[in-house]
Design an enzyme around this catalytic site. Structure first.
Site, PDB file in Angstrom:
ATOM      1  N   ASP A   1       0.747  -1.292   0.001  1.00 58.98           N
ATOM      2  CA  ASP A   1       0.028  -0.074   0.083  1.00 58.98           C
ATOM      3  C   ASP A   1       0.710   1.165   0.101  1.00 58.98           C
ATOM      4  O   ASP A   1       2.037   1.093   0.225  1.00 58.98           O
ATOM      5  CB  ASP A   1      -0.907   0.073   1.178  1.00 58.98           C
ATOM      6  CG  ASP A   1      -2.202   0.865   1.092  1.00 58.98           C
ATOM      7  OD1 ASP A   1      -2.274   1.537  -0.140  1.00 58.98           O
ATOM      8  OD2 ASP A   1      -2.877   0.429   1.974  1.00 58.98           O
TER       9      ASP A   1
ATOM     10  N   GLU B   1       2.682   6.859  -2.758  1.00 58.89           N
ATOM     11  CA  GLU B   1       2.148   8.033  -3.720  1.00 58.89           C
ATOM     12  C   GLU B   1       2.903   9.588  -3.124  1.00 58.89           C
ATOM     13  O   GLU B   1       3.202  10.196  -3.812  1.00 58.89           O
ATOM     14  CB  GLU B   1       0.688   8.181  -3.984  1.00 58.89           C
ATOM     15  CG  GLU B   1       0.257   7.025  -4.290  1.00 58.89           C
ATOM     16  CD  GLU B   1      -0.447   6.005  -3.288  1.00 58.89           C
ATOM     17  OE1 GLU B   1      -0.933   5.033  -3.463  1.00 58.89           O
ATOM     18  OE2 GLU B   1      -0.055   6.246  -2.118  1.00 58.89           O
TER      19      GLU B   1
ATOM     20  N   ASP C   1      -9.110   3.551  -3.054  1.00 58.11           N
ATOM     21  CA  ASP C   1     -10.107   3.702  -2.208  1.00 58.11           C
ATOM     22  C   ASP C   1     -11.348   4.305  -2.819  1.00 58.11           C
ATOM     23  O   ASP C   1     -11.508   5.575  -3.159  1.00 58.11           O
ATOM     24  CB  ASP C   1      -9.617   4.846  -1.090  1.00 58.11           C
ATOM     25  CG  ASP C   1      -8.569   4.275  -0.130  1.00 58.11           C
ATOM     26  OD1 ASP C   1      -8.260   3.003  -0.212  1.00 58.11           O
ATOM     27  OD2 ASP C   1      -7.909   5.108   0.407  1.00 58.11           O
TER      28      ASP C   1
END
Length: 841
Positions: A437, A440, A505
Site C-alpha cells: 500500500d 504516492e 479507495d
C-alpha cells in the site's frame, strides 16, 4: 499547463519561443537517426542566426514500428536520473530502417512507421505516417514545439541565473477529427481524455478525483498509434484543452523525449510498449481465487479471522487468500513489520493453524514503505541512514498518515537489504503474498536521497517502481519466479512487471463502481494485465444491493478481493444474513463458484496476456474491436480476455444497457443469442449480468459444481463451442501455467486433437436459435433416426435463405434427444466410449 491565453496571446507571466523552421538536418549514424536544428525564428539572412534560441530535435529508430523524438534546448544541461528501466528483456534488433531524401523533405522510417520532415520554404512541418502511405497518424506543425519561461524574462541576460526561472519544453501533436485519446494510467474520469487537462503526478486522491495513484505516461489514440513519454518527472498534458486540435505535452527542464508507437491496433501498440518497459509478470493460479480481508480499521484477532472463514465455508464460499490489513501491526508503529503481540501473540503458529484447518490456502499482509517514529525500529533505521533526509541532514518527517513518519530510502542499498530482511521474516512466519500500500506521497522539495545524483522531482513517481520491484523480487526469491504476488496501489511505467494492482479507495456507491470500471480499463490500456477492486467499495457501508452488484463485477475482474474501511465485507454482515437465493451470501457463492469454473479459460488467457503485455480484465472494448468507432467510447463494460464480454449492472432494479459489436453473441447463462452491432437493454437479478460469449469461441470450463481455483484444467472439463468456424482455437494450460494442448475446429466443424483431455470431459455445442428459420425447425421436428454408431452422429446441413446450420448430437449415455427448439439444453460428446445406439427424435 496552459502556456497560451487563447490562440493569440501568451499566458500571463510566460514567455514562449517556438521552433519556426528546420534549418538543417544531420544524420545520426550510430542510432540510425536524424538531428534537426530548429531556430525559433525564420532564418532569412545570416544576421537572423544571432541572439535567438534553437531547439534540437533528434528522431531515432529504436526498433521496428517505433520512433523516438527528443527535443532539447540547451544540450549541456544535465539529465539526472532516475530514468525508466527500458528494454529490461533486451533491445530488439532494428531491421527495417532507412533515411531517404527528396528535394523538399527527408523521411526516416522504422518498420511500419515513418516521419517526413519538410526541409524547404522555412516551414516547420513533421508528419508521422504509416510507411506504406496508407494513413497519416499525427503531426508536429506550426507552433507545435517550443520552450517557455516563467516568469517571463524581459531580456536574455536574465537567463544567466536560472534559479528563479522555470524552464519548460513542450510539444503539440495534432488531433484529427473524431480522434480519441485513452490511457495515462488508472484514471477515474471520462474514458476519452480529449478535453481534459491531466497532470502525471502520483497522489492518494481516492477514485472520485482527477488525481491518480497510478500515473503512466502512455496514451493510445483511436487512429492507431500510442505515445510514451520517457520521463518519470511531472508531466502535464492539455488534451484538446488548450488548443482543441492538439495534445500538448510539457515538462519542466531542458529536454523532452517521447516515443511514437505504431499499431495499428491497441494490441500491437501494447506489445511494442512491453518491449520498451517490460511485460507483466505471471501470477500463480491460486491468486485468481477469492481474497478476504479483515478490512482497514476494524478490530480483529484470531477468533475473528476464524469466524469469518468458518462462516464463508458454511455458506459454500471458498476463500483462497486471507488478508491481514494494517492492524496486524501495533498502532503508531506502521510499518515496522512486528505483529501486535497483544492481538497476535504467536503469529507463526496462528498462520500454521489457519492453513492446516483447510479454511484458506494462502495468507497476505499489508505493508507500506513508511515508518512511524513511535516504533523502536525508527531510531535504528534513522541512525543507519535508511530513511529519506532533508537537505540539512534531518530525517524527512511529517505527521501525515503516521506520527513523525519517515520514508524508507530505497536508493540506499543497505536500506533495501534491511527492508528485504524484514520481508523474509514475514515469509518465515507463513506469509505468502504482500499488499504494498501507499508510496504516492513522496516529497520532492527539500529532500536529499542517499543517491544524491537523483532528481527529487523525478523520484516522486519513480518511487512506486522501486518500492514494488524490491518487494516483488523478494517474493520471487522465496517462492519462485511465477509465484510472486503483490496487491499494489501505486504504479508508474514499468510497474506492470510486478503484479498485481488494485484500484484504491472507492466509495460504496454505484457511481464509484463506475469510476472503478473506468480506472481499470484505462490502466489496462497501459499494459497492466491484472487488476482488482475493493468489492463493495472501500469507504462507507454498502447497502445489500450495491454489495451484490459489486460482487458480480468484482468476481469478473482478473483478481477478486473483499475489502472495506471501517466495516467488514463478509456477506452476512451486509444484509443481516439473508439466506435466500438472492441474499448476499448466496450471490457471493454463486459468483465465486462461477469464477472457479471459468478458471481453465481465465488461466489460459492470463498466460497470453502476460506474453503479449496486454490486459486480461478489465480489457477495454476498443482493444478487441478497434475498427468499431463506438467501442472507443464504451466505459461501462469490458472484455474478460478475448472471448467474454461483461457489462456490470449499476441499478438496484437490475436494468442495464450495453453494446454488442458486430457478430453473434451468446448469453453465457441462457444460451440465447443476439446479433451486433447494436445497443441492448436487459433486466437482471443479482445472480446474473450481461455476460456474453463472442462468436467463434471455444470455452474450456471446469465441471459443473467445481469449487476449487486450482485443479487440473484438462480433466473433467466441458468444452463449449459458440458459433464456431474452421480454425477456432483454445489453448489449454495446466495450473502451473504450462501449455498442455490446443483445441482447434477443423474443416468438418469438429474439435480435433482431444487426447490430452482426461477424465469425464465433454464437448457442448450451443446452437443459436436466431439461426433457425421456421423451415429448419419444421425439418427437425419431422426428422428421426436410429443409428448404432458409438461416437458421433452428424446430422443435417440445411441451407436456404437462412444462415448455414450445423447441429451435432453426441452420446452421453444410452440415448440422446436432439431438439434445436430446446437450444438451451447442452448437447454433449462424452469421453465415455459406449457401443450404444443413438435414439434421436
Amino acid at each position: 499547463m496552459k502556456f497560451r491565453d487563447g490562440m493569440w496571446l501568451a499566458a500571463e507571466g510566460k514567455r514562449l519561443e517556438y521552433a519556426e523552421e528546420v534549418y538543417s538536418t544531420t544524420r545520426l549514424e550510430e542510432s540510425r537517426g536524424l538531428r534537426l536544428l530548429c531556430p525559433t525564428k525564420k532564418i532569412m539572412q545570416r544576421a537572423d542566426t544571432l541572439n535567438l534560441s534553437t531547439l534540437t530535435i533528434d528522431i531515432e529508430t529504436p526498433f521496428d514500428g517505433v520512433l523516438s523524438i527528443e527535443t532539447t534546448h540547451w544540450l549541456g544541461a544535465l539529465n539526472p536520473g532516475p530514468h525508466f528501466d527500458l528494454f529490461p528483456a533486451g533491445k530488439p534488433s532494428t531491421r527495417h530502417t532507412s533515411i531517404t531524401k527528396s528535394p523538399k523533405s527527408m523521411t526516416i522510417s522504422s518498420g511500419s512507421i515513418s516521419a517526413t520532415v519538410k526541409t524547404v520554404d522555412h516551414d516547420f512541418d513533421i508528419r508521422f505516417h504509416a510507411t506504406d502511405g496508407s494513413k497519416e497518424l499525427t503531426s508536429l506543425l506550426n507552433r507545435s514545439i517550443g520552450l517557455a519561461y516563467g516568469p517571463a524574462p524581459s531580456n536574455p541576460m536574465q537567463t544567466a541565473d536560472m534559479r528563479n526561472l522555470h524552464h519548460y519544453i513542450f510539444t503539440q501533436t495534432t488531433l484529427s477529427v473524431g480522434e480519441s485519446v485513452h490511457g495515462l494510467g488508472e484514471r477515474f474520469g471520462a474514458f476519452n481524455k480529449v478535453g481534459q487537462a491531466i497532470t502525471l503526478w502520483n497522489a492518494d486522491g481516492g477514485t472520485s478525483s482527477d488525481q491518480a495513484y497510478k500515473n503512466v505516461p502512455l496514451w493510445i489514440s483511436s487512429r492507431g498509434y500510442g505515445i510514451f513519454i520517457d520521463t518519470p518527472d511531472k508531466v502535464e498534458l492539455e488534451i484538446g484543452s488548450e488548443r482543441c486540435c492538439r495534445v500538448q505535452t510539457s515538462v519542466e527542464g531542458q529536454r523532452l523525449k517521447w516515443y511514437i508507437i505504431h499499431g495499428p491496433t491497441p494490441k500491437e501498440i501494447l506489445y511494442k510498449y512491453s518491449i520498451l518497459t517490460g511485460k507483466p509478470g505471471k501470477v500463480p493460479s491460486w491468486s485468481f481465487g477469492l481474497w478476504l480481508s479483515t478490512s482497514f480499521t476494524t478490530n480483529y484477532d484470531e477468533k475473528t479471522v476464524n469466524s469469518f472463514l468458518e462462516g464463508m465455508k458454511a455458506r459454500d464460499i471458498p476463500v483462497e487468500v486471507f488478508h491481514f490489513d494494517c492492524f496486524w501491526l501495533k498502532a503508531f508503529h506502521w510499518c515496522d513489520f512486528v505483529f501486535d503481540s497483544e492481538m497476535f501473540p504467536d503469529p507463526k503458529a496462528q498462520i500454521t493453524r489457519l492453513k492446516e484447518s483447510g479454511l484458506v490456502k494462502k495468507v497476505c499482509v499489508w505493508i507500506n514503505p513508511y515508518l512511524g517514529q513511535v516504533s523502536p525500529v525508527f531510531e535504528i533505521a534513522a541512525s543507519k541512514g535508511y530513511l529519506l533526509k532533508r537537505k540539512n541532514g534531518d530525517v524527512f518527517q511529517w505527521d501525515l498518515w503516521q506520527t513523525g513518519m519517515g520514508i524508507v530510502d530505497f536508493t540506499n542499498p543497505e536500506a533495501v537489504e534491511w527492508y528485504v530482511g524484514c520481508l523474509k521474516e514475514l515469509f518465515d512466519k507463513g506469509v505468502d503474498c504482500i499488499k504494498t500500500d501507499f508510496g504516492e506521497r513522496i516529497p520532492s522539495e527539500d529532500v536529499q536521497w542517499h543517491d544524491s545524483s537523483l532528481d527529487p522531482r523525478k523520484m516522486h513517481n519513480y518511487y512506486a517502481f522501486l518500492y514494488n520491484k524490491i518487494v516483488y523480487e523478494a517474493l520471487q526469491e522465496r517462492f519462485g519466479e511465477n509465484e510472486a504476488v503483490l496487491f499494489a496501489r501505486t504504479a508508474t511505467a514499468g510497474t506492470q512487471r510486478f503484479p498485481l494492482q488494485w484500484g484504491g479507495d472507492c466509495e460504496s456507491t454505484p457511481e464509484a463502481m463506475a469510476e472503478s470500471v473506468r480506472g481499470g480499463i484505462s490502466l489496462g490500456l497501459c499494459g497492466f494485465s491484472y487488476w482488482s477492486v475493493d468489492i463493495g467499495g472501500f469507504e462507507g457501508y454498502p447497502p445489500p444491493w450495491i454489495y451484490k452488484r459489486w460482487v458480480a463485477f468484482g468476481l469478473l475482474c482478473s483478481h477478486s478481493r473483499l475489502h472495506g474501511s471501517n466495516s467488514f465485507r463478509v456477506p452476512w454482515t451486509v444484509d443481516e444474513d439473508d439466506t435466500s437465493d438472492q441474499g448476499c451470501s448466496k450471490i457471493l457463492s454463486t459468483w465465486t463458484l462461477l469464477k472457479a469454473r471459468l478458471m481453465p479459460y481465465i488461466f489460459a488467457q492470463a498466460q497470453e496476456s502476460a506474453n503479449l503485455g496486454i490486459p486480461l480484465s478489465l480489457r477495454a472494448m476498443c482493444f478487441e474491436f478497434p475498427e468499431d468507432s463506438t467501442s472507443w467510447f464504451l466505459d461501462r463494460q469490458f472484455m474478460f480476455g478475448s472471448n467474454l464480454l461483461v457489462a456490470p449492472v449499476f441499478e438496484e432494479s437490475g436494468n442495464v444497457e450495453f453494446y454488442l459489436p458486430a457478430g453473434k453473441w451468446t448469453n453465457f447463462f441462457t444460451n440465447e443469442t443476439k446479433s451486433g452491432p447494436g445497443w441492448f437493454k436487459e433486466t437482471h437479478e443479482f445472480d446474473t449480468l450481461p455476460l456474453y460469449v463472442r462468436e467463434n469461441s471455444i470455452l474450456v470450463l471446469g465441471k459443473e459444481g467445481e469449487t476449487r481455483t486450482v485443479y487440473d484444467y484438462a480433466r473433467d472439463v466441458e468444452v463449449r463451442l459458440y458459433c464456431v468456424r474452421k480454425g477456432a482455437k483454445a489453448t489449454v494450460v495446466g495450473s502451473e501455467g504450462k501449455e498442455i494442448g490446443v483445441l482447434e475446429v477443423g474443416e468438418d466443424g469438429e474439435v480435433g486433437k482431444q487426447e490430452f483431455l482426461g477424465g469425464e470431459w465433454s464437448v457442448t455445442c450451443l446452437p443459436a436459435r436466431d439461426h433457425l428459420s421456421d423451415y429448419v425447425l419444421g425439418a427437425w421436428k419431422n426428422f428421426s433416426l436410429t443409428s448404432p454408431k458409438s461416437d458421433e452422429l452428424k446430422l443435417c446441413h440445411l441451407l436456404g435463405a437462412f444462415d448455414r446450420v450445423v447441429q451435432r448430437c453426441y452420446s452421453t449415455g444410452n440415448q440422446v434427444n436432439c431438439n434445436p427448439m430446446a437450444y438451451h439444453i447442452p448437447l454433449r460428446m462424452s469421453s465415455k466410449r459406449r457401443n450404444s445406439p443413438y435414439f434421436i427424435t
